[in-house]
Structure formats: structure tokens, C-alpha cells
Design a protein around this motif. Structure first.
Motif, PDB file in Angstrom:
ATOM      1  N   SER A   8       0.828  -1.202   0.000  1.00  0.00           N
ATOM      2  CA  SER A   8       0.000   0.000   0.000  1.00  0.00           C
ATOM      3  C   SER A   8       0.862   1.253   0.000  1.00  0.00           C
ATOM      4  O   SER A   8       0.353   2.361   0.050  1.00  0.00           O
ATOM      5  CB  SER A   8      -0.939   0.016   1.214  1.00  0.00           C
ATOM      6  OG  SER A   8      -0.217   0.134   2.409  1.00  0.00           O
ATOM      7  N   GLY A   9       2.175   1.063  -0.039  1.00  0.00           N
ATOM      8  CA  GLY A   9       3.075   2.203  -0.089  1.00  0.00           C
ATOM      9  C   GLY A   9       3.243   2.868   1.248  1.00  0.00           C
ATOM     10  O   GLY A   9       3.608   4.032   1.333  1.00  0.00           O
ATOM     11  N   ASN A  10       3.005   2.130   2.330  1.00  0.00           N
ATOM     12  CA  ASN A  10       2.954   2.786   3.629  1.00  0.00           C
ATOM     13  C   ASN A  10       4.240   2.684   4.421  1.00  0.00           C
ATOM     14  O   ASN A  10       4.262   3.022   5.587  1.00  0.00           O
ATOM     15  CB  ASN A  10       1.795   2.228   4.464  1.00  0.00           C
ATOM     16  CG  ASN A  10       1.958   0.758   4.775  1.00  0.00           C
ATOM     17  OD1 ASN A  10       3.037   0.199   4.626  1.00  0.00           O
ATOM     18  ND2 ASN A  10       0.888   0.131   5.208  1.00  0.00           N
ATOM     19  N   LEU A  11       5.315   2.219   3.812  1.00  0.00           N
ATOM     20  CA  LEU A  11       6.559   2.136   4.561  1.00  0.00           C
ATOM     21  C   LEU A  11       7.072   3.520   4.941  1.00  0.00           C
ATOM     22  O   LEU A  11       7.841   3.666   5.877  1.00  0.00           O
ATOM     23  CB  LEU A  11       7.620   1.393   3.734  1.00  0.00           C
ATOM     24  CG  LEU A  11       7.345  -0.095   3.526  1.00  0.00           C
ATOM     25  CD1 LEU A  11       8.452  -0.700   2.681  1.00  0.00           C
ATOM     26  CD2 LEU A  11       7.240  -0.836   4.836  1.00  0.00           C
ATOM     27  N   THR A  12       6.648   4.550   4.211  1.00  0.00           N
ATOM     28  CA  THR A  12       7.071   5.902   4.553  1.00  0.00           C
ATOM     29  C   THR A  12       6.341   6.424   5.773  1.00  0.00           C
ATOM     30  O   THR A  12       6.859   7.263   6.494  1.00  0.00           O
ATOM     31  CB  THR A  12       6.806   6.849   3.373  1.00  0.00           C
ATOM     32  OG1 THR A  12       5.462   6.656   2.928  1.00  0.00           O
ATOM     33  CG2 THR A  12       7.767   6.579   2.243  1.00  0.00           C
ATOM     34  N   ALA A  13       5.131   5.948   6.018  1.00  0.00           N
ATOM     35  CA  ALA A  13       4.353   6.475   7.140  1.00  0.00           C
ATOM     36  C   ALA A  13       4.972   6.164   8.487  1.00  0.00           C
ATOM     37  O   ALA A  13       5.161   7.065   9.302  1.00  0.00           O
ATOM     38  CB  ALA A  13       2.916   5.957   7.068  1.00  0.00           C
ATOM     39  N   PRO A  14       5.318   4.895   8.793  1.00  0.00           N
ATOM     40  CA  PRO A  14       5.925   4.651  10.096  1.00  0.00           C
ATOM     41  C   PRO A  14       7.282   5.299  10.246  1.00  0.00           C
ATOM     42  O   PRO A  14       7.696   5.643  11.354  1.00  0.00           O
ATOM     43  CB  PRO A  14       6.029   3.124  10.166  1.00  0.00           C
ATOM     44  CG  PRO A  14       5.988   2.668   8.760  1.00  0.00           C
ATOM     45  CD  PRO A  14       5.111   3.656   8.041  1.00  0.00           C
ATOM     46  N   SER A  15       8.016   5.482   9.138  1.00  0.00           N
ATOM     47  CA  SER A  15       9.323   6.115   9.249  1.00  0.00           C
ATOM     48  C   SER A  15       9.192   7.571   9.659  1.00  0.00           C
ATOM     49  O   SER A  15      10.148   8.176  10.141  1.00  0.00           O
ATOM     50  CB  SER A  15      10.078   6.013   7.918  1.00  0.00           C
ATOM     51  OG  SER A  15       9.429   6.753   6.915  1.00  0.00           O
ATOM     52  N   SER A  16       8.009   8.146   9.472  1.00  0.00           N
ATOM     53  CA  SER A  16       7.783   9.507   9.932  1.00  0.00           C
ATOM     54  C   SER A  16       7.626   9.544  11.442  1.00  0.00           C
ATOM     55  O   SER A  16       7.774  10.587  12.063  1.00  0.00           O
ATOM     56  CB  SER A  16       6.514  10.071   9.287  1.00  0.00           C
ATOM     57  OG  SER A  16       6.641  10.094   7.900  1.00  0.00           O
ATOM     58  N   PHE A  17       7.292   8.412  12.044  1.00  0.00           N
ATOM     59  CA  PHE A  17       7.140   8.315  13.489  1.00  0.00           C
ATOM     60  C   PHE A  17       8.435   7.865  14.161  1.00  0.00           C
ATOM     61  O   PHE A  17       8.872   8.438  15.138  1.00  0.00           O
ATOM     62  CB  PHE A  17       6.062   7.275  13.838  1.00  0.00           C
ATOM     63  CG  PHE A  17       4.658   7.740  13.645  1.00  0.00           C
ATOM     64  CD1 PHE A  17       4.060   8.574  14.571  1.00  0.00           C
ATOM     65  CD2 PHE A  17       3.922   7.326  12.557  1.00  0.00           C
ATOM     66  CE1 PHE A  17       2.747   8.981  14.421  1.00  0.00           C
ATOM     67  CE2 PHE A  17       2.608   7.728  12.400  1.00  0.00           C
ATOM     68  CZ  PHE A  17       2.023   8.557  13.329  1.00  0.00           C
ATOM     69  N   CYS A 121      -4.745   2.511   0.789  1.00  0.00           N
ATOM     70  CA  CYS A 121      -4.859   3.078  -0.553  1.00  0.00           C
ATOM     71  C   CYS A 121      -5.820   2.195  -1.336  1.00  0.00           C
ATOM     72  O   CYS A 121      -6.102   1.062  -0.933  1.00  0.00           O
ATOM     73  CB  CYS A 121      -3.497   3.176  -1.247  1.00  0.00           C
ATOM     74  SG  CYS A 121      -2.768   1.583  -1.672  1.00  0.00           S
ATOM     75  N   ASP A 122      -6.334   2.693  -2.454  1.00  0.00           N
ATOM     76  CA  ASP A 122      -7.259   1.890  -3.247  1.00  0.00           C
ATOM     77  C   ASP A 122      -6.512   0.712  -3.869  1.00  0.00           C
ATOM     78  O   ASP A 122      -5.285   0.713  -3.992  1.00  0.00           O
ATOM     79  CB  ASP A 122      -7.922   2.747  -4.330  1.00  0.00           C
ATOM     80  CG  ASP A 122      -6.908   3.333  -5.298  1.00  0.00           C
ATOM     81  OD1 ASP A 122      -6.498   2.621  -6.233  1.00  0.00           O
ATOM     82  OD2 ASP A 122      -6.504   4.503  -5.096  1.00  0.00           O
ATOM     83  N   ARG A 123      -7.266  -0.310  -4.286  1.00  0.00           N
ATOM     84  CA  ARG A 123      -6.644  -1.558  -4.720  1.00  0.00           C
ATOM     85  C   ARG A 123      -5.783  -1.386  -5.971  1.00  0.00           C
ATOM     86  O   ARG A 123      -4.727  -2.005  -6.100  1.00  0.00           O
ATOM     87  CB  ARG A 123      -7.711  -2.626  -4.979  1.00  0.00           C
ATOM     88  CG  ARG A 123      -7.108  -4.030  -5.089  1.00  0.00           C
ATOM     89  CD  ARG A 123      -8.170  -5.089  -5.305  1.00  0.00           C
ATOM     90  NE  ARG A 123      -7.606  -6.422  -5.239  1.00  0.00           N
ATOM     91  CZ  ARG A 123      -6.897  -6.990  -6.207  1.00  0.00           C
ATOM     92  NH1 ARG A 123      -6.649  -6.312  -7.320  1.00  0.00           N
ATOM     93  NH2 ARG A 123      -6.407  -8.219  -6.068  1.00  0.00           N
ATOM     94  N   ASP A 124      -6.212  -0.557  -6.915  1.00  0.00           N
ATOM     95  CA  ASP A 124      -5.422  -0.351  -8.129  1.00  0.00           C
ATOM     96  C   ASP A 124      -4.069   0.269  -7.802  1.00  0.00           C
ATOM     97  O   ASP A 124      -3.035  -0.124  -8.355  1.00  0.00           O
ATOM     98  CB  ASP A 124      -6.183   0.538  -9.118  1.00  0.00           C
ATOM     99  CG  ASP A 124      -7.379  -0.176  -9.740  1.00  0.00           C
ATOM    100  OD1 ASP A 124      -7.409  -1.422  -9.693  1.00  0.00           O
ATOM    101  OD2 ASP A 124      -8.271   0.515 -10.266  1.00  0.00           O
ATOM    102  N   THR A 125      -4.080   1.240  -6.888  1.00  0.00           N
ATOM    103  CA  THR A 125      -2.823   1.868  -6.468  1.00  0.00           C
ATOM    104  C   THR A 125      -1.956   0.867  -5.725  1.00  0.00           C
ATOM    105  O   THR A 125      -0.739   0.799  -5.925  1.00  0.00           O
ATOM    106  CB  THR A 125      -3.113   3.082  -5.569  1.00  0.00           C
ATOM    107  OG1 THR A 125      -3.927   4.018  -6.285  1.00  0.00           O
ATOM    108  CG2 THR A 125      -1.820   3.764  -5.139  1.00  0.00           C
TER     109      THR A 125
END
Length: 217
Positions: A8-17, A121-125
Motif C-alpha cells: 500500500s506504499g505505507n513504509l514511509t508512514a511509520p518512518s515519519s514516526f 490506498c485503493d486496490r489499483d494503487t
């Protein structure tokens, strides 16, 4: 605390924390040895680390082998999680982020989570990001996504949802707002006071025992 789906491209989100999680599958850890015993040396890189892509290809279409990997890694990961969480608890942090890939699938750790966060994120993304990041064809990428619960189902179960479908600046603002909300929360106080009271009681008991057992000067 947070459920993760790398596609979902969310590896950047926890790195912000916070920083990355302890590498429990690196050489020297018990899980590393057991993975090599179970799956063979073909899952190793030249430097001895686990080749996550090769291992992923082995397990995603084979539920039995995926279950075997989970039984090897999950106990070690949980031990590291508890150790690190307690360390930050003692250092006075108001909350600790746990990046848990199969939080909602296994449900084993849900009872310990005060808040759960899904980066959505949406499934296509989701599909496009996974294909681009891991250099997968569409069929293989879809197989990996189907190995976990759909993101929309996880989003319904989570306390907080960060929408990562668009620009990173939009996601970053959501992260900042969530961080501010958690920093303002006083939910940590009862547990912290309870633990400190317990530690003070133990220290007092040890002092009394020492006074009783040790001879007076």
C-alpha cells in the motif's frame, strides 16, 4: 499498534514516526537459523542475510510453507516487540509504534493494542505500487495481495486510517495530526502509575528483607 501492508506504499508512514524494527531474521538470531533449516540455503544472499524476495516467492502461493515461516518468525518478533516496548515505556515515551504485518489476520496481538492504525490506498494503487517496487508481474502481485485481508476490511477494523492513495504531503499531514492526538492523550497514565507503584512496592519489600536478613553493624 499499526498494521502494515508494504504494497500500500505505507513504509514511509511509520518512518515519519520512528526508526526501523529490530532485524530478528538477520544472521545470529535464532529465527535466521531455523529459516535456513526449513527452506534451505537458496533463500540466502551472498552476505548471509535472508533474500526476502526469494523467500516471498516460495511462500505466497503455498499456505503450508507460509504458516511454517510464521511459526518460526512470529515468536521471535513478539519477544523483540515486548522488549523494545518496555524499554521505551521506561524511558517515558507516551506511545510506541508496533509495525505488525498480520495484525488483523492472526488477531493474537490485537488485545494488547490501545490504538490500531491502517495505512490505506485503493486496490489499483496498491497493485501498481507492489508491481513497481518488487518488479512483479500482475499475477504474482495479485497473489501476494490475496494472501492478506483486503485493505478495506482492515480499515473498517482499525481505530485510525491514514489514506495514502495520493500525494505524500497529504499523507504526511495525516501522520502529523495523528501524532498530535496521541501526544495529547493521557491514556498511558494509569498503566505507567500502576507499574511505578508496583516497582516501588517491590523495592520497599527488598529493602525490608535486606534489613531483616543482614546483620546490623
Amino acid at each position: 499498534m499499526r498494521n502494515t501492508d508494504p504494497e500500500s506504499g505505507n513504509l514511509t508512514a511509520p518512518s515519519s514516526f520512528a526508526a526501523s524494527w529490530p532485524p530478528v531474521v538477520q544472521p545470529g538470531y535464532p529465527a535466521h537459523r531455523r529459516i535456513v533449516e526449513a527452506f534451505g540455503t537458496e533463500v540466502l544472499l551472498e552476505n548471509g542475510n535472508i533474500d526476502r524476495k526469494v523467500l516471498g516467492d516460495l511462500i505466497f502461493n503455498q499456505p503450508d510453507r507460509r504458516h511454517l515461516l510464521n511459526t518460526i518468525t512470529h515468536p521471535e518478533i513478539r519477544k523483540e516487540m515486548m522488549k523494545e516496548t518496555f524499554k521505551y515505556f521506561l524511558r517515558g515515551y507516551r506511545y510506541v509504534i508496533l509495525d505488525i504485518p498480520l495484525l488483523f489476520e492472526t488477531k493474537k496481538l490485537l488485545k494488547y493494542m490501545k490504538h490500531t492504525v491502517v495505512v490505506y490506498c485503493d486496490r489499483d494503487t496498491q497493485l501498481a505500487r507492489l508491481m513497481r517496487r518488487n518488479h512483479l508481474n500482475r499475477e504474482d502481485a495479485e497473489a501476494r495481495i490475496k494472501a492478506q485481508l483486503p485493505l478495506k476490511d482492515k480499515a473498517r477494523m482499525a481505530h485510525h486510517v491514514l489514506d495514502n492513495s495520493g500525494e505524500w504531503s497529504v499523507t504526511k499531514r495525516q501522520v502529523i495530526l495523528l501524532h498530535a492526538e496521541l501526544e495529547r492523550s493521557l491514556e498511558y497514565l494509569p498503566l505507567r502509575l500502576g507499574v511505578l507503584t508496583g516497582l516501588a512496592g517491590i523495592a520497599g519489600l527488598l529493602y525490608l528483607l535486606a534489613r531483616y536478613l543482614l546483620p546490623s553493624p
